[in-house]
Write a protein that holds these residues in place. Sequence first.
Motif, PDB file in Angstrom:
ATOM      1  N   ASN A  23      23.174 -21.918 -33.604  1.00  0.00           N
ATOM      2  CA  ASN A  23      23.998 -22.598 -34.600  1.00  0.00           C
ATOM      3  C   ASN A  23      25.025 -21.658 -35.231  1.00  0.00           C
ATOM      4  O   ASN A  23      25.351 -21.776 -36.412  1.00  0.00           O
ATOM      5  CB  ASN A  23      23.113 -23.218 -35.686  1.00  0.00           C
ATOM      6  CG  ASN A  23      22.218 -22.186 -36.372  1.00  0.00           C
ATOM      7  OD1 ASN A  23      22.005 -21.089 -35.851  1.00  0.00           O
ATOM      8  ND2 ASN A  23      21.708 -22.532 -37.542  1.00  0.00           N
ATOM      9  N   LYS A  40      29.454 -22.407 -42.873  1.00  0.00           N
ATOM     10  CA  LYS A  40      28.817 -22.415 -44.200  1.00  0.00           C
ATOM     11  C   LYS A  40      29.177 -21.168 -44.997  1.00  0.00           C
ATOM     12  O   LYS A  40      29.292 -21.224 -46.229  1.00  0.00           O
ATOM     13  CB  LYS A  40      27.304 -22.559 -44.055  1.00  0.00           C
ATOM     14  CG  LYS A  40      26.901 -23.933 -43.534  1.00  0.00           C
ATOM     15  CD  LYS A  40      25.449 -24.255 -43.792  1.00  0.00           C
ATOM     16  CE  LYS A  40      25.181 -25.721 -43.426  1.00  0.00           C
ATOM     17  NZ  LYS A  40      23.832 -26.149 -43.778  1.00  0.00           N
ATOM     18  N   GLN A  97      27.944 -23.263 -37.024  1.00  0.00           N
ATOM     19  CA  GLN A  97      27.530 -23.863 -38.294  1.00  0.00           C
ATOM     20  C   GLN A  97      27.368 -22.782 -39.369  1.00  0.00           C
ATOM     21  O   GLN A  97      27.788 -22.966 -40.515  1.00  0.00           O
ATOM     22  CB  GLN A  97      26.205 -24.613 -38.108  1.00  0.00           C
ATOM     23  CG  GLN A  97      25.643 -25.194 -39.405  1.00  0.00           C
ATOM     24  CD  GLN A  97      24.177 -25.601 -39.280  1.00  0.00           C
ATOM     25  OE1 GLN A  97      23.518 -25.266 -38.292  1.00  0.00           O
ATOM     26  NE2 GLN A  97      23.669 -26.321 -40.255  1.00  0.00           N
TER      27      GLN A  97
END
Length: 244
Positions: free
Chosen positions: A130, A137, A133
């Motif tokens: 991930n 973030k 992601q």
Amino acid sequence: MLSIFNRSKFLIDLIEGIPDFHNHTLPGIDDGSDSVETSRKIFNSFSEIGINQIVATPHIIGEYYPNTPFTIEEAYNKILQEKAGPKRLTYAAEYMMDQHFLEILKSNDLLTITENKVLVEMSYFQAPINLTQILFKVQNNSKIPILAHPERYTYMHSKDLSKYKELKTRGCLMQINMLSLSNHYGKGIQKMAYQLIENGLIEYICSDVHKLTHLEKIKEIKVPNKYTQNILRICDNNRELLQH
């Protein structure tokens, strides 16, 4: 300290006076310094090559090195109490980009290099599934990731440097290790280090020192002349990052 034939320069002549913001010099909390006395020797060796501004960055890796702002500050205070470090010593952390890091991001309890820049790393075996992601973030938290030692992730190596270029498009800055400019980690990593420098993909250079012998090896590194101007520009970035 120029080499005899002037075809290369000692790295320490290029890096003199830069801040080092990736090292494992706080005692007893990761795989770096094991004691205040060891830390003192490392800091003294830094001073010998003209590096006197240091941001110590212990690992934070899930259950393996479960450091927190509290444990890191504790180790930092030991250095202060024993007057074992340079006057310009501060601390941050090197974060493994994993699930634990995502939880820290949620709490916004990051130890950053500067107000908006955070030092991160990946596993040497594979990138996080991930990764996109995680980087998203980080940026959502108004932070900019500085990826530690990108040259050491062999699964990213390729002639066209496409995986590195993709990370740059996702907002990653990149910090190379001084030791990667020798064959300390292997010739393949050394070759990639110079390739990344030549292609303008590296913003910063740091020691990633874990023990005194690392600094002794850094003192012996010679850099081919064709790379010196690029490395000097990278050193200027270090200075600009931590000017105050």
